[in-house]
Scaffold this motif. Structure first.
Motif, PDB file in Angstrom:
ATOM      1  N   PRO A  56      12.759  -5.882  -5.823  1.00  0.00           N
ATOM      2  CA  PRO A  56      13.994  -6.417  -5.245  1.00  0.00           C
ATOM      3  C   PRO A  56      13.877  -7.843  -4.712  1.00  0.00           C
ATOM      4  O   PRO A  56      14.889  -8.520  -4.545  1.00  0.00           O
ATOM      5  CB  PRO A  56      14.301  -5.440  -4.099  1.00  0.00           C
ATOM      6  N   VAL A  57      12.643  -8.280  -4.425  1.00  0.00           N
ATOM      7  CA  VAL A  57      12.440  -9.589  -3.809  1.00  0.00           C
ATOM      8  C   VAL A  57      11.383 -10.385  -4.579  1.00  0.00           C
ATOM      9  O   VAL A  57      10.341  -9.839  -4.953  1.00  0.00           O
ATOM     10  CB  VAL A  57      11.991  -9.452  -2.336  1.00  0.00           C
ATOM     11  N   ILE A  58      11.680 -11.652  -4.828  1.00  0.00           N
ATOM     12  CA  ILE A  58      10.687 -12.594  -5.334  1.00  0.00           C
ATOM     13  C   ILE A  58      10.290 -13.498  -4.172  1.00  0.00           C
ATOM     14  O   ILE A  58      11.120 -14.270  -3.678  1.00  0.00           O
ATOM     15  CB  ILE A  58      11.246 -13.451  -6.484  1.00  0.00           C
ATOM     16  N   PRO A  59       9.043 -13.411  -3.702  1.00  0.00           N
ATOM     17  CA  PRO A  59       8.618 -14.311  -2.633  1.00  0.00           C
ATOM     18  C   PRO A  59       8.620 -15.764  -3.104  1.00  0.00           C
ATOM     19  O   PRO A  59       8.168 -16.065  -4.212  1.00  0.00           O
ATOM     20  CB  PRO A  59       7.185 -13.850  -2.325  1.00  0.00           C
ATOM     21  N   VAL A  60       9.159 -16.640  -2.279  1.00  0.00           N
ATOM     22  CA  VAL A  60       9.177 -18.076  -2.565  1.00  0.00           C
ATOM     23  C   VAL A  60       8.155 -18.728  -1.638  1.00  0.00           C
ATOM     24  O   VAL A  60       8.300 -18.692  -0.416  1.00  0.00           O
ATOM     25  CB  VAL A  60      10.583 -18.662  -2.340  1.00  0.00           C
ATOM     26  N   LEU A  61       7.120 -19.321  -2.234  1.00  0.00           N
ATOM     27  CA  LEU A  61       5.922 -19.669  -1.479  1.00  0.00           C
ATOM     28  C   LEU A  61       5.600 -21.165  -1.539  1.00  0.00           C
ATOM     29  O   LEU A  61       5.743 -21.793  -2.590  1.00  0.00           O
ATOM     30  CB  LEU A  61       4.733 -18.885  -2.041  1.00  0.00           C
ATOM     31  N   GLU A  98       6.827 -16.661  -6.844  1.00  0.00           N
ATOM     32  CA  GLU A  98       7.233 -18.042  -7.132  1.00  0.00           C
ATOM     33  C   GLU A  98       6.494 -19.006  -6.217  1.00  0.00           C
ATOM     34  O   GLU A  98       6.686 -18.988  -5.002  1.00  0.00           O
ATOM     35  CB  GLU A  98       8.737 -18.213  -6.945  1.00  0.00           C
ATOM     36  N   ILE A  99       5.639 -19.828  -6.800  1.00  0.00           N
ATOM     37  CA  ILE A  99       4.936 -20.870  -6.049  1.00  0.00           C
ATOM     38  C   ILE A  99       5.650 -22.193  -6.322  1.00  0.00           C
ATOM     39  O   ILE A  99       5.714 -22.652  -7.460  1.00  0.00           O
ATOM     40  CB  ILE A  99       3.456 -20.950  -6.449  1.00  0.00           C
TER      41      ILE A  99
END
Length: 213
Positions: free
Chosen positions: A16-21, A45-46
């Motif tokens: 449900p979530v794509i971490p944005v890093l 996602e970097i």
């Protein structure tokens, strides 16, 4: 060439979530990504906002089993190519230009372009892109605004990013035109710098259990 919907949906629907890093130190990228994967968030996602972001992407791509690493804040063709060469499996941009879409046509790695208005969504739909990033989500009108796009622009499905938190995520995920959300709350720059891998894993696990529509 139209967007490879299946490829980008595989990323968007992995959790449900794509971490944005934002990663300053590539040495911290591997344990960070391992914690996220253990917590149930494989798509990572970097952003290309630091001088060593590409090194961080390569480290994750080469060393973290189960991770689907992508590059964010990609603004032009040269960044697109560099991100792909580093091992990115998907590309995210805050908006869309013809130049960027032209660059995407030269790669098999899919693009998730950003849009914030009905006109921008229409432009991307005409260009063959139906899986989009809604950015900046909260500042552009939030869940209520995005819901208003669901009927007139039903073909578009989104990953809202920008100001989304654990508390706000369920409202977005309940919308019919949302496949996932992007967020930095799981692992912000300070948390990564402090090497709080257990905390990252805990927040990832909580995020992975959020329900989608």
């Amino acid at each position: 060439m139209p967007q490879n919907v299946q490829k980008i949906e595989d990323v968007m629907c992995a959790a449900p979530v794509i971490p944005v890093l934002v990663v300053e130190d590539p040495a911290k990228a591997v344990p960070m990504a391992e914690a996220l994967v253990r917590g149930g968030l494989p798509a990572i996602e970097i952003t290309l906002r630091t001088p060593k972001a590409l090194e961080a992407i390569k480290a994750v791509a080469d060393n973290v089993k189960g991770a689907i690493v992508g590059a964010g804040t990609v603004l032009d063709g040269s960044q697109y190519s560099a991100a792909v060469q580093a091992g990115s499996q998907f590309i995210v941009s805050p908006g869309a230009t013809k130049t960027l879409l032209d660059a995407a046509e030269t790669h098999s790695v899919p693009l998730l372009p950003g849009a914030a208005t009905a006109s921008e969504v229409m432009f991307l739909l005409e260009s063959g892109y139906s899986r989009l990033k809604f950015f900046p989500a909260e500042q552009a009108g939030g869940a209520a605004y995005l819901k208003s796009l669901s009927s007139p622009l039903a073909a578009a499905k989104f990953c809202p990013t920008g100001g989304v938190s654990l508390d706000k995520a369920p409202t977005y995920l309940a919308l019919p035109n949302v496949l996932c959300v992007g967020g930095s709350w799981i692992a912000d720059a300070k948390v990564i710098a402090s090497e709080d891998w257990a905390g990252i894993e805990e927040r990832a696990r909580a995020a992975s259990q959020l329900a989608t529509s």
